[in-house]
Design a protein around this motif. Structure first.
Motif, PDB file in Angstrom:
ATOM      1  N   ARG A 102       2.808   0.390   3.094  1.00 40.15           N
ATOM      2  CA  ARG A 102       4.090   0.485   2.391  1.00 40.15           C
ATOM      3  C   ARG A 102       4.770   1.816   2.704  1.00 40.15           C
ATOM      4  NH1 ARG A 102       5.759  -2.677  -1.517  1.00 40.15           N
ATOM      5  NH2 ARG A 102       6.553  -1.001  -2.859  1.00 40.15           N
TER       6      ARG A 102
ATOM      7  N   THR B 172       0.060   4.177   2.033  1.00 39.96           N
ATOM      8  CA  THR B 172       1.442   4.234   1.580  1.00 39.96           C
ATOM      9  C   THR B 172       2.003   5.622   1.841  1.00 39.96           C
ATOM     10  OG1 THR B 172       0.992   2.622  -0.169  1.00 39.96           O
ATOM     11  CG2 THR B 172       2.994   3.952  -0.410  1.00 39.96           C
TER      12      THR B 172
ATOM     13  N   GLU C 231       2.862   3.398  -7.095  1.00 41.68           N
ATOM     14  CA  GLU C 231       2.437   3.065  -5.739  1.00 41.68           C
ATOM     15  C   GLU C 231       0.960   3.332  -5.485  1.00 41.68           C
ATOM     16  OE1 GLU C 231       3.961   1.669  -3.076  1.00 41.68           O
ATOM     17  OE2 GLU C 231       5.643   1.209  -4.390  1.00 41.68           O
TER      18      GLU C 231
ATOM     19  N   HIS D 294      13.564   0.270  -5.129  1.00 39.87           N
ATOM     20  CA  HIS D 294      12.158   0.247  -5.539  1.00 39.87           C
ATOM     21  C   HIS D 294      12.013  -0.454  -6.876  1.00 39.87           C
ATOM     22  CE1 HIS D 294       8.376   1.905  -7.268  1.00 39.87           C
ATOM     23  NE2 HIS D 294       7.963   1.764  -6.025  1.00 39.87           N
TER      24      HIS D 294
END
Length: 760
Positions: free
Chosen positions: A738, A708, A650, A757
């Motif tokens: 996100r 995120t 991420e 995910h």
């Protein structure tokens, strides 16, 4: 495209000229400051020295303001129906002929930059937002507000809310960017609301509450400078990390005399370092603790049941119960704080003891002078001083609370209104040398105690002995007379030199009483517990306890305040559940509420999941409406052991990611993430703002935002406290791009069905 590039080049030239003007003003101001400083020293008359110091301070302050607005000096332009244009920025600038080059954003003429809409254009045809990096304009976005004036060229640049969405969509940098150029109409109306009374700004996550609060501070200082310059503005934030996050916003707008603080930092000389259990902090924040502290003070005035005998070399004296009660009652009737009322108590007893001593010495009736001499002689006797100190001791706030919280007996007397279990929560071990003892929840209790105890003369504390109250009173009176003399002289000098409108007489006098260092309003306020601010802004106000509010209200007797928060995000045990219940005891009928309902931070897909959690906080609560739909949806990954892999996947170059964890897992998860991701940090502070990945608890992340967010074990966050639903709601509304959940425990029912995910 060619037209847009021409416009961009034109704006670059104009802004470059503004910076050239700014550099020239800095150079001129520095030159004047250097000239004044070159005349320094002790030579010249008192008036000459006064003028030099005054002008030096004035030029230094102006120079600081000119440097503070370096970043984003100009951020917008207004094109009016009369074909004139105004450039809007952080300060006002003019050329040598006094033609306006840049308009201060707080000036009334700049208001259409925030308030104009297509339905009410306020005489504006086009509003242009300038995007800058350093001194260079890198982009422009136009809002065209008068359709009748549109040309084909104008139509080609029409972007509506593009500037706002571009600002919100940009990656986080670790500091809140000054988004003054994207303040919307509803926010602008709140920012420019009147100074008097208490304004409550209720808004959900991402609605711009902090933006409103900070820009309101700058606007009020600009508009009401005569009322606020001397007293200053206090901005309270939820934690030091948050204050670091916002610390450059106000200086970039040209305001420096604003004190940024947490509640825990409001008591000078106390550093709150101890982390305590939430239930203990909640109890200390309960309004009942005000009575506990008051009873603890009264316990220090409790008279013994039997007589007090004082043995001296030649005779013995006795203070019976009737005499002691009479002395205590006289001190109580004075309505002075404990330490200041002691003088009345002591004087009454010393008079009685002096008459007893006269009888013991066979003097019979004595006149007032003889009584005073004998009273002073007794005062210096060690047994007399010891007896008086036991009966009515000088007490500091620190001594009072340490004595209270380390003694079951004292707690039983002072905290009789609490249950036995609650008193056990308050009981602590005595402080140890070199170790911190104070927690954040102790600070309002210390402040409460300080109000009830009053001051102790510094000479008494330095000497370690209690000197004559009459001597203290005489010294204070002499100091007060000298102060009045200096103030009167300062006013006369300022009037004579024509500087009375520039320099405050109190500050002028202080700078000429010895070698005192010049302090800003904010610095003086931070060092003075009794400072009364002209206006107070409280961010994340829902977290303050009743005891916190008592302390905050003392610092603003005028009750001119801006309170921003969201009751749905209350995480503190003693936090607010109702603004009316919180404020009515202090400002019933004098507070008003404004609501922000548009979420600029969180994309609609992420907010949908957060709104499901909001249903657990309370029925009928409505989440703010998101203006962005990016297509992003929250995802889930399991088990927790996959966290390092998930975080690595991420991380985006130039962006920021927060791993928000339960309090019980913060140490473990901190080790896991920092060991797996280069540059990651665990815990709050400046490093957490600058790092690409930060591991934080919900409380540490409150008020911040990240590209995120990864929430670890949401079910455990939900169950950790009675306010767990609010905590989870806060955690899930920090993201701008996100949002993911990593878990081993089953997800809360309202979050089931999230997509899995995908490691990319």
């Amino acid at each position: 495209m060619a037209t847009r590039q021409i416009e961009l080049a034109k704006e670059r030239r104009y802004v470059s000229g503004l910076y050239a003007r700014l550099d020239l003003l800095r150079e001129r101001t520095q030159h004047r400051l250097d000239e004044v400083l070159a005349q320094g020293g002790s030579g010249g008359t008192h008036q000459n020295r006064s003028e030099r110091d005054t002008f030096a301070g004035m030029y230094a302050e102006r120079l600081g303001r000119l440097w503070a607005v370096e970043n984003g000096l100009c951020f917008g332009r207004l094109d009016n129906a009369d074909r004139t244009s105004l450039y809007i920025g952080r300060i006002g600038l003019a050329d040598d002929e006094q033609r306006r080059l840049l308009i201060d954003w707080r000036a009334p003429v700049a208001q259409p930059f925030y308030g104009a809409t297509p339905a009410a254009s306020m005489g504006v045809t086009r509003r242009r937002h300038l995007q800058t990096r350093g001194r260079e304009v890198i982009g422009i976005d136009d809002d065209l507000l008068d359709l009748d004036t549109l040309t084909e060229e104008d139509t080609a640049t029409l972007n509506g809310e593009a500037a706002l969405l571009a600002s919100i969509g940009a990656r986080r940098t670790g500091r809140m960017r000054d988004i003054v150029a994207t303040i919307q109409s509803e926010q602008d109306r709140i920012i420019r609301s009147g100074l008097d009374g208490v304004l409550v700004v209720q808004g959900g996550p991402g609605t711009g509450k902090t933006v409103v609060a900070l820009h309101r501070a700058a606007y009020l200082l600009y508009t009401h400078r005569d009322r606020l310059a001397r007293r200053g503005v206090l901005i309270l934030g939820p934690n030091p990390t948050f204050l670091r996050y916002i610390e450059q916003v106000l200086p970039s707008l040209g305001e420096t005399d604003v004190l940024l603080s947490t509640v825990a930092e409001l008591y000078p000389g106390i550093t709150a370092t101890v982390a305590e259990r939430p239930e203990v902090a909640g109890l200390k924040g309960d309004g009942r603790m005000a009575q506990v502290v008051a009873r603890a003070v009264r316990e220090r005035q409790r008279m013994p049941r039997g007589p007090v005998e004082i043995r001296l070399d030649r005779y013995a004296l006795k203070l019976d119960g009737r005499l002691l009660e009479a002395a205590r009652n006289r001190a109580a009737r004075s309505r002075r704080p404990h330490n200041e009322a002691r003088a009345i108590f002591v004087r009454h007893l010393l008079n009685a003891l002096a008459r007893q001593a006269a009888r013991e010495l066979g003097r019979g009736a004595i006149d007032d002078d003889e009584l005073a001499d004998l009273r002073e002689e007794l005062r210096t006797e060690r047994p007399v001083k010891a007896a008086l100190n036991r009966l009515w001791p000088y007490v500091t706030p620190q001594q009072l609370l340490i004595g209270l919280f380390t003694s079951r007996e004292r707690l039983a007397h002072a905290a009789s209104g609490l249950t036995g279990a609650e008193r056990e929560l308050l009981l602590r071990e005595p402080p140890r040398t070199g170790e911190g003892w104070w927690a954040a929840s102790d600070v309002p209790l210390l402040d409460e105690a300080a109000e009830l105890l009053g001051d102790i003369d510094p000479a008494v504390l330095r000497a370690g002995a209690w000197i004559a109250e009459e001597e203290q009173a005489a010294a204070r009176a002499a100091a007060l007379d000298e102060r009045r003399h200096q103030l009167q002289y300062a006013r006369e000098v300022l009037e004579l030199t024509g500087l009375s409108e520039i320099m405050d007489a109190e500050r002028f006098a202080a700078r000429h009483l010895g070698d005192e260092v010049y302090l800003t309003t904010a610095e003086r306020a931070a060092a003075d517990r009794t400072w009364a601010f002209g206006h107070i802004i409280v961010d994340e106000a829902q977290e303050l306890s009743p005891m916190d509010w008592r302390m905050v209200m003392r610092r603003c007797p005028s009750r001119s305040m801006t309170i921003v928060g969201d009751l749905a995000q209350t995480g503190s045990f003693a936090g607010a559940r109702s603004w009316a219940r919180t404020l009515d005891p202090y400002v019933a009928g004098r507070w008003r509420e404004e609501r922000l309902s548009v979420n600029y931070r969180t994309p609609a897909g992420l907010m949908e999941a957060a709104a499901a959690v909001l249903t657990l906080v309370g029925p009928g609560l409505a989440a703010p409406t998101s203006v962005r739909e990016t297509g992003a949806r929250p995802w889930a990954a399991s088990p927790v052991e996959s966290l390092p892999e998930v975080v690595r996947a991420e991380v985006v170059e130039g962006g920021r990611l927060a791993v928000i964890v339960p309090k019980t897992h913060v140490a473990e998860m901190g080790r896991v993430v920092t060991g797996a991701v280069a540059g990651a940090v665990a815990g709050p502070g400046a490093a957490a703002l600058d790092a690409p990945v930060a591991v934080l608890t919900v409380a540490e992340a409150k008020g911040l935002e990240f590209d995120t967010v990864v929430v670890v074990e949401p079910e455990l966050i939900l169950r950790e406290s009675p306010r767990g639903a609010s905590d989870l709601y806060v955690a899930m509304t920090r993201a701008t791009r996100r949002l993911g959940l990593v878990h081993t425990r089953p997800l809360p029912e309202v979050l089931t069905g999230l997509e899995g995910h995908r490691i990319t």
